[in-house]
Design a protein around this motif. Structure first.
Motif, PDB file in Angstrom:
ATOM      1  N   GLU A 108     -10.373   5.154 -11.942  1.00 51.09           N
ATOM      2  CA  GLU A 108      -8.917   4.803 -12.199  1.00 51.09           C
ATOM      3  C   GLU A 108      -8.880   5.155 -13.910  1.00 51.09           C
ATOM      4  N   ASN A 109      -9.881   5.677 -14.535  1.00 51.39           N
ATOM      5  CA  ASN A 109      -9.433   6.018 -15.949  1.00 51.39           C
ATOM      6  C   ASN A 109      -9.668   7.559 -16.390  1.00 51.39           C
ATOM      7  N   ALA A 110     -10.817   8.106 -15.550  1.00 48.31           N
ATOM      8  CA  ALA A 110     -11.062   9.504 -15.932  1.00 48.31           C
ATOM      9  C   ALA A 110     -10.130  10.438 -15.500  1.00 48.31           C
ATOM     10  N   GLU A 111      -9.906  11.436 -16.023  1.00 48.17           N
ATOM     11  CA  GLU A 111      -9.189  12.739 -15.733  1.00 48.17           C
ATOM     12  C   GLU A 111     -10.170  13.807 -15.102  1.00 48.17           C
ATOM     13  N   ILE A 112     -11.332  13.576 -15.802  1.00 50.08           N
ATOM     14  CA  ILE A 112     -12.485  14.424 -15.540  1.00 50.08           C
ATOM     15  C   ILE A 112     -13.700  13.768 -15.400  1.00 50.08           C
ATOM     16  N   VAL A 113     -14.367  13.814 -14.429  1.00 49.78           N
ATOM     17  CA  VAL A 113     -15.510  12.894 -14.109  1.00 49.78           C
ATOM     18  C   VAL A 113     -16.766  13.720 -13.716  1.00 49.78           C
ATOM     19  N   VAL A 114     -17.959  13.423 -14.298  1.00 45.85           N
ATOM     20  CA  VAL A 114     -18.947  14.078 -13.876  1.00 45.85           C
ATOM     21  C   VAL A 114     -20.059  13.046 -13.074  1.00 45.85           C
ATOM     22  N   SER A 115     -20.118  13.303 -11.833  1.00 42.63           N
ATOM     23  CA  SER A 115     -21.132  12.352 -10.917  1.00 42.63           C
ATOM     24  C   SER A 115     -21.192  12.953  -9.772  1.00 42.63           C
ATOM     25  N   ASP A 167     -21.820  11.027  -6.967  1.00 45.05           N
ATOM     26  CA  ASP A 167     -21.760   9.823  -6.274  1.00 45.05           C
ATOM     27  C   ASP A 167     -20.608  10.139  -5.281  1.00 45.05           C
ATOM     28  N   ALA A 168     -20.650   9.929  -3.970  1.00 45.05           N
ATOM     29  CA  ALA A 168     -19.631  10.365  -3.122  1.00 45.05           C
ATOM     30  C   ALA A 168     -18.504   9.604  -3.117  1.00 45.05           C
ATOM     31  N   TRP A 169     -18.520   8.211  -3.353  1.00 48.64           N
ATOM     32  CA  TRP A 169     -17.149   7.405  -3.117  1.00 48.64           C
ATOM     33  C   TRP A 169     -16.374   7.815  -4.472  1.00 48.64           C
ATOM     34  N   ILE A 170     -16.975   8.148  -5.790  1.00 47.18           N
ATOM     35  CA  ILE A 170     -16.170   8.531  -6.657  1.00 47.18           C
ATOM     36  C   ILE A 170     -15.675   9.954  -6.641  1.00 47.18           C
ATOM     37  N   LEU A 171     -16.301  11.055  -6.071  1.00 44.83           N
ATOM     38  CA  LEU A 171     -16.017  12.323  -5.811  1.00 44.83           C
ATOM     39  C   LEU A 171     -14.680  12.081  -4.758  1.00 44.83           C
ATOM     40  N   ASP A 172     -14.910  11.320  -3.894  1.00 46.68           N
ATOM     41  CA  ASP A 172     -13.721  11.118  -2.984  1.00 46.68           C
ATOM     42  C   ASP A 172     -12.507  10.667  -3.633  1.00 46.68           C
ATOM     43  N   HIS A 173     -12.572   9.717  -4.569  1.00 52.06           N
ATOM     44  CA  HIS A 173     -11.373   9.048  -5.206  1.00 52.06           C
ATOM     45  C   HIS A 173     -10.960   9.497  -6.771  1.00 52.06           C
ATOM     46  N   CYS A 174     -11.855  10.276  -7.228  1.00 57.59           N
ATOM     47  CA  CYS A 174     -11.628  10.550  -8.495  1.00 57.59           C
ATOM     48  C   CYS A 174     -10.143  11.826  -8.643  1.00 57.59           C
ATOM     49  N   LYS A 175      -9.922  11.942  -9.910  1.00 54.87           N
ATOM     50  CA  LYS A 175      -8.934  12.904 -10.239  1.00 54.87           C
ATOM     51  C   LYS A 175      -9.149  14.330  -9.980  1.00 54.87           C
ATOM     52  N   ASN A 176     -10.432  14.607 -10.825  1.00 52.82           N
ATOM     53  CA  ASN A 176     -10.942  15.965 -10.866  1.00 52.82           C
ATOM     54  C   ASN A 176     -12.527  15.857 -11.297  1.00 52.82           C
ATOM     55  N   TRP A 177     -13.321  16.427 -10.872  1.00 53.17           N
ATOM     56  CA  TRP A 177     -14.677  16.441 -11.150  1.00 53.17           C
ATOM     57  C   TRP A 177     -15.293  17.738 -11.601  1.00 53.17           C
ATOM     58  N   PHE A 178     -16.543  17.651 -12.303  1.00 53.14           N
ATOM     59  CA  PHE A 178     -17.021  18.775 -12.669  1.00 53.14           C
ATOM     60  C   PHE A 178     -18.495  19.007 -12.255  1.00 53.14           C
ATOM     61  N   ASN A 179     -19.197  19.829 -11.822  1.00 51.40           N
ATOM     62  CA  ASN A 179     -20.428  19.875 -11.204  1.00 51.40           C
ATOM     63  C   ASN A 179     -21.538  20.177 -12.459  1.00 51.40           C
ATOM     64  N   LEU A 180     -21.876  19.353 -13.309  1.00 53.05           N
ATOM     65  CA  LEU A 180     -22.467  19.579 -14.454  1.00 53.05           C
ATOM     66  C   LEU A 180     -24.080  20.072 -14.052  1.00 53.05           C
ATOM     67  N   ILE A 181     -24.573  19.430 -13.272  1.00 52.61           N
ATOM     68  CA  ILE A 181     -25.925  19.912 -12.797  1.00 52.61           C
ATOM     69  C   ILE A 181     -25.965  21.247 -12.318  1.00 52.61           C
ATOM     70  N   GLN A 182     -25.125  21.827 -11.659  1.00 55.59           N
ATOM     71  CA  GLN A 182     -25.064  23.346 -10.933  1.00 55.59           C
ATOM     72  C   GLN A 182     -25.010  23.906 -12.401  1.00 55.59           C
ATOM     73  N   TYR A 183     -24.060  23.700 -13.294  1.00 49.30           N
ATOM     74  CA  TYR A 183     -23.697  24.403 -14.417  1.00 49.30           C
ATOM     75  C   TYR A 183     -25.187  24.600 -15.464  1.00 49.30           C
ATOM     76  N   LEU A 184     -25.779  23.605 -15.453  1.00 50.08           N
ATOM     77  CA  LEU A 184     -27.057  23.451 -16.385  1.00 50.08           C
ATOM     78  C   LEU A 184     -28.149  24.207 -15.707  1.00 50.08           C
ATOM     79  N   ILE A 185     -28.159  24.157 -14.353  1.00 48.45           N
ATOM     80  CA  ILE A 185     -29.157  24.815 -13.736  1.00 48.45           C
ATOM     81  C   ILE A 185     -28.909  26.416 -13.946  1.00 48.45           C
TER      82      ILE A 185
END
Length: 239
Positions: free
Chosen positions: A197-204, A206-224
């Motif tokens: 409900e509050n994040a424009e960009i989320v790092v997670s 979690d399947a439910w968060i990814l399905d319902h969030c506005k935007n997300w970033f794949n931090l783990i892939q980036y760090l690897i």
């Protein structure tokens, strides 16, 4: 400092190491994809697939985490951002999700790459978070991302009901102050709902968060990729 880590469970090398087992898991994920894409429930699909391939409990857990329907994959990919999109933006972190996954990765536990490109582990909090030997190193990796990406601010969101969430909040807050980083660390009773409900960009991951969030970033892939991390990786998708 304690001697705890989030490494492999006894038997994980047998379940996830051999090529034959990995091929079986890949096939199971493909079957799950087929079933989920046709509207079958996740729990029933996992039970069916688990029985077919005679999977153990932790194998089924890994298959469920790696699986998604065609619609879910398309939705998640459409909202995935590149690191160049993050400059001067506020990024919210699903605190325990990110921290525990990085701790597991650094502990040489098995990490699973799913159909959506996300990485997941098999660790669970069970109502109590315990700091491990790799906790500080995990936080330092997030700090490197913070500096590289030139984000405006990082906001960590932790589960308030989880025991020791206040301690990890204070540890990360102290780290941020010592290193002059613009971080906020907040505790929420329902972090998943809060992030959606509050994040424009989320790092997670979690399947439910990814399905319902506005935007997300794949931090783990980036760090690897950026840090060339050594990962005990199990790819759960066909090459």
């Amino acid at each position: 400092m304690n001697n705890r880590n989030r490494g492999k469970n006894t038997g994980d090398d047998t379940l996830f190491g051999p090529q034959k087992q990995r091929e079986k898991l890949t096939s199971a994920v493909q079957d799950m994809y087929y079933l989920l894409s046709r509207g079958y429930a996740e729990k029933a699909s996992a039970e069916l697939v688990g029985n077919r391939y005679r999977l153990k409990t932790r194998q089924i857990q890994s298959v469920r985490g790696a699986s998604a329907s065609a619609a879910q994959i398309q939705n998640r990919k459409s909202k995935r951002l590149n690191v160049s999109d993050l400059q001067d933006k506020v990024v919210y972190l699903d605190g325990f999700n990110v921290l525990i996954l990085l701790e597991s990765l650094l502990s040489e536990a098995y990490i699973f790459e799913g159909l959506d490109g996300c990485f997941r582990d098999l660790s669970e909090v069970h109502g109590t978070y315990k700091r491990v030997n790799q906790t500080l190193a995990a936080i330092e990796l997030v700090a490197k991302f913070y500096r590289y990406s030139a984000v405006q601010k990082v906001i960590w969101i932790f589960d308030k009901p989880v025991s020791n969430s206040g301690r990890i909040r204070q540890m990360i807050l102290d780290f941020a102050l010592e290193n002059n980083m613009k971080w906020e660390i907040d505790l929420e009773f329902n972090p998943d709902k809060f992030l959606v409900e509050n994040a424009e960009i989320v790092v997670s991951s979690d399947a439910w968060i990814l399905d319902h969030c506005k935007n997300w970033f794949n931090l783990i892939q980036y760090l690897i990729d950026k840090e060339k991390l050594s990962v005990n990786l199990v790819k759960m998708l066909e090459e």
